[in-house]
Design a protein around this motif. Structure first.
Motif, PDB file in Angstrom:
ATOM      1  N   HIS A  84      39.004  35.074  35.929  1.00 31.95           N
ATOM      2  CA  HIS A  84      38.525  34.988  37.297  1.00 31.95           C
ATOM      3  C   HIS A  84      37.799  36.263  37.706  1.00 31.95           C
ATOM      4  O   HIS A  84      38.031  37.327  37.120  1.00 31.95           O
ATOM      5  CB  HIS A  84      39.698  34.746  38.260  1.00 31.95           C
ATOM      6  N   GLN A  85      36.971  36.158  38.733  1.00 30.70           N
ATOM      7  CA  GLN A  85      36.305  37.316  39.308  1.00 30.70           C
ATOM      8  C   GLN A  85      37.204  37.875  40.414  1.00 30.70           C
ATOM      9  O   GLN A  85      37.197  37.380  41.544  1.00 30.70           O
ATOM     10  CB  GLN A  85      34.930  36.914  39.879  1.00 30.70           C
ATOM     11  N   GLN A  86      38.001  38.866  40.090  1.00 30.81           N
ATOM     12  CA  GLN A  86      38.933  39.462  41.048  1.00 30.81           C
ATOM     13  C   GLN A  86      39.312  40.855  40.570  1.00 30.81           C
ATOM     14  O   GLN A  86      39.111  41.199  39.405  1.00 30.81           O
ATOM     15  CB  GLN A  86      40.189  38.597  41.185  1.00 30.81           C
ATOM     16  N   LYS A  87      39.876  41.647  41.462  1.00 33.81           N
ATOM     17  CA  LYS A  87      40.254  43.015  41.103  1.00 33.81           C
ATOM     18  C   LYS A  87      41.596  43.065  40.365  1.00 33.81           C
ATOM     19  O   LYS A  87      41.830  43.958  39.551  1.00 33.81           O
ATOM     20  CB  LYS A  87      40.329  43.874  42.366  1.00 33.81           C
ATOM     21  N   ALA A  88      42.481  42.146  40.668  1.00 39.62           N
ATOM     22  CA  ALA A  88      43.823  42.161  40.080  1.00 39.62           C
ATOM     23  C   ALA A  88      43.850  41.406  38.750  1.00 39.62           C
ATOM     24  O   ALA A  88      42.946  40.638  38.424  1.00 39.62           O
ATOM     25  CB  ALA A  88      44.819  41.550  41.054  1.00 39.62           C
ATOM     26  N   ASP A  89      44.917  41.628  37.995  1.00 39.57           N
ATOM     27  CA  ASP A  89      45.077  40.977  36.691  1.00 39.57           C
ATOM     28  C   ASP A  89      45.282  39.478  36.818  1.00 39.57           C
ATOM     29  O   ASP A  89      45.846  38.989  37.803  1.00 39.57           O
ATOM     30  CB  ASP A  89      46.282  41.585  35.967  1.00 39.57           C
ATOM     31  N   ASP A  90      44.847  38.739  35.826  1.00 39.36           N
ATOM     32  CA  ASP A  90      45.261  37.344  35.689  1.00 39.36           C
ATOM     33  C   ASP A  90      45.873  37.086  34.315  1.00 39.36           C
ATOM     34  O   ASP A  90      46.229  35.953  33.993  1.00 39.36           O
ATOM     35  CB  ASP A  90      44.123  36.368  35.997  1.00 39.36           C
ATOM     36  N   ALA A  91      46.015  38.141  33.503  1.00 36.16           N
ATOM     37  CA  ALA A  91      46.637  38.005  32.180  1.00 36.16           C
ATOM     38  C   ALA A  91      47.322  39.312  31.798  1.00 36.16           C
ATOM     39  O   ALA A  91      46.812  40.396  32.076  1.00 36.16           O
ATOM     40  CB  ALA A  91      45.588  37.647  31.132  1.00 36.16           C
ATOM     41  N   ALA A  92      48.479  39.178  31.179  1.00 38.42           N
ATOM     42  CA  ALA A  92      49.203  40.360  30.706  1.00 38.42           C
ATOM     43  C   ALA A  92      50.136  39.958  29.568  1.00 38.42           C
ATOM     44  O   ALA A  92      50.747  38.889  29.607  1.00 38.42           O
ATOM     45  CB  ALA A  92      50.002  41.006  31.833  1.00 38.42           C
TER      46      ALA A  92
END
Length: 329
Positions: free
Chosen positions: A204-212
């Motif tokens: 996604h286009q975002q500042k926060a993580d979407d995977a870890a």
């Protein structure tokens, strides 16, 4: 009767209100939301007095306890205000976005002598409880290895702008992956000592993580891994595989728990039920209400909630610096 106020009468505030209907010994008496129209609809459906300002709710002598169901970055000041008002506190995970803020909340609750319980709901689901009973029996020995996953659609209907920004405590790991991490920590039965990790924004286009992806050490004799993935399109995956001295467990939140020993798998009876999440939230409230009534430690302590946050802090640092990081608390 524990009289409860909800601060943050939105999507998950409604889940709490629904759960409270099934809890003997607790009842909803007040709710707070910052828009009048939404507040009116909430109180019409679930009852209780409505407040636009949480400070007015805290001044209500008919409120004994509060659940804080606000955006992550708003937890700290509100939780401290709850403690200073003498209200018992259930606070949605994460306890706060940083260990430093967690310490402030714990100190305020301790000073005020109120019960504080982070809302790690999955610890109260039937699959988790069935697995814990087997672990607590002692017959399996110690956990040596564990793998926990929370892999789900990130852009759900309840997703908000604050979920997408690290400045407001957003991201998949703090929002949903934290469940898998908390389960692993609870199953291990000990504190994590070190974390290495890869965190990314992949879908996604975002500042926060979407995977870890996290690799966790529990001293020198146990380890675990956590997958926190908020995909753009897929299907839900959530569960745990745990390896002990004398057996293995597979904890599936759709199918229940299976126990493996002597090269054979055996289903664990009574380890699944309809509406797993809803029933877990009811049990969470039952545990909280009992802790308030008896003065005993709650089933999930403030220290438990702070440790999860410490592991996430360590994970982000480990990812940035590309090294293993010691867990602070």
């Amino acid at each position: 009767m524990l009289r409860v106020g909800i601060i943050g009468a939105g999507h998950f505030g409604a889940a709490h209100a629904q759960a409270l209907r099934a809890v003997d010994g607790a009842t909803l008496v007040a709710a707070c939301r910052n828009d009048a129209e939404g507040l009116k609809a909430f109180t019409e459906e679930y009852g209780g007095k409505g407040y636009l300002d949480y400070r007015e709710l805290l001044a209500d002598p008919e409120v004994d306890a509060v659940v804080v169901a606000l955006p992550h970055h708003l937890h700290t000041d509100v939780a401290i205000a709850c403690a200073e008002a003498g209200k018992h506190i259930m606070i949605e995970k994460p306890l706060a976005p940083t260990v430093a803020e967690c310490r402030r909340i714990l100190a305020a609750a301790d000073k005020a002598g109120v019960t504080l319980m982070p809302g790690h709901t999955m610890r109260f689901t039937l699959p988790f409880l069935a697995a814990r009973r087997l672990i607590d029996s002692g017959e399996m020995g110690a956990m040596r290895y564990g793998s926990s996953r929370m892999i789900k659609l990130w852009m759900e209907g309840n997703r908000r702008d604050w979920h997408l920004d690290t400045a407001t405590g957003g991201g998949m790991l703090f929002t949903a992956g934290i469940h898998a991490l908390d389960r692993l920590l609870a199953f291990a039965g000990r504190r994590a000592t070190h974390v290495s990790a890869v965190t990314a924004t992949s879908f996604h286009q975002q500042k926060a993580d979407d995977a870890a992806l996290l690799l966790i050490r529990f001293g020198d004799d146990a380890a675990g891994q956590v997958a926190s993935i908020g995909y753009a399109n897929g299907a839900f995956i959530s569960g745990d595989e745990l390896v002990f001295d004398n057996g293995v467990l597979a904890v599936d939140f759709f199918k229940g728990v299976t126990f493996g020993k002597d090269l054979k798998w055996q289903p664990v009876e009574g380890s699944i039920e309809p509406d797993v999440a809803g029933q877990g939230l009811i049990r969470q409230w039952q545990g909280f209400a009992k802790a308030v009534a008896t003065g005993e430690k709650p089933p999930v302590t403030g220290e438990d909630g702070m440790h999860v946050v410490a592991c996430i802090e360590a994970a982000f640092k480990a990812s940035r610096e590309r090294r293993e990081v010691a867990v602070e608390a």
